[in-house]
Design a protein around this motif. Sequence first.
Motif, short mmCIF file in Angstrom:
data_model
loop_
_atom_site.label_atom_id
_atom_site.label_comp_id
_atom_site.label_asym_id
_atom_site.label_seq_id
_atom_site.Cartn_x
_atom_site.Cartn_y
_atom_site.Cartn_z
N VAL A 177 0.84 -1.20 0.00
CA VAL A 177 0.00 0.00 0.00
C VAL A 177 0.87 1.25 0.00
N THR B 210 -8.33 1.28 -4.52
CA THR B 210 -9.67 1.06 -3.97
C THR B 210 -9.75 -0.32 -3.33
N GLY C 164 -7.65 -0.36 -0.20
CA GLY C 164 -8.36 0.36 0.86
C GLY C 164 -9.48 -0.49 1.44
N LEU D 262 -5.10 3.80 6.05
CA LEU D 262 -6.42 3.82 5.43
C LEU D 262 -6.85 5.25 5.13
N VAL E 99 -5.09 6.39 2.04
CA VAL E 99 -5.66 5.80 0.81
C VAL E 99 -6.96 6.52 0.45
N LEU E 100 -7.84 6.68 1.43
CA LEU E 100 -9.13 7.34 1.15
C LEU E 100 -8.92 8.79 0.73
#
Length: 178
Positions: free
Chosen positions: A82, A111, A114, A127, A130-131
């Motif tokens: 990630v 996506t 995540g 997280l 990522v979002l």
Amino acid sequence: MTATSLPPRTQDLSEGPLGIALLDIESGDLPAARRHIAQAVVHGVSAGANASLFHGAPALEFVLARAGHAGRDVRDVVDRVVDARLTAARRRQESGVLPNLAEWDLIRGLTGLGALLLTRGAPSARLTDVLSYLVSRPGRSVSKAGTCRGGGQRSGPQARKCPTATATTVWPTESPAP
């Protein structure tokens, strides 16, 4: 003529032992799942550019988590995947190059990674990163080459040349009424 064979896709959820292990877990056959997982990882686990929710370490974490056994070692590898994806995406974004669909899609992109992070329970800074990246994508944008894309990606059906556009031009997300 010599026949050549492709290496087995043992770490794909769509085929091979890792996908079968997921079926075994969902069916309650944990001894069979253990055998299939061992077969899937006998040559190591992919954590490279091809790792995604459906392949390699992230897919392995997904399967192990279904059985309640996704350990810290697997999560650490997925975290590195990630982090590498986010670093590459940010670097690409800063350079003004438009993303490929695979950068953010569910199967191969951020996506899906995540979504996997969401299954871990408590939200993490990773997280959130990522979002934040996923929602930062523009609706329509123009590359430095002047190529305009609906949805802001390098591939897709809405690509067209925008001869007067610049890298900073942002297009509206809706077409004006005729």
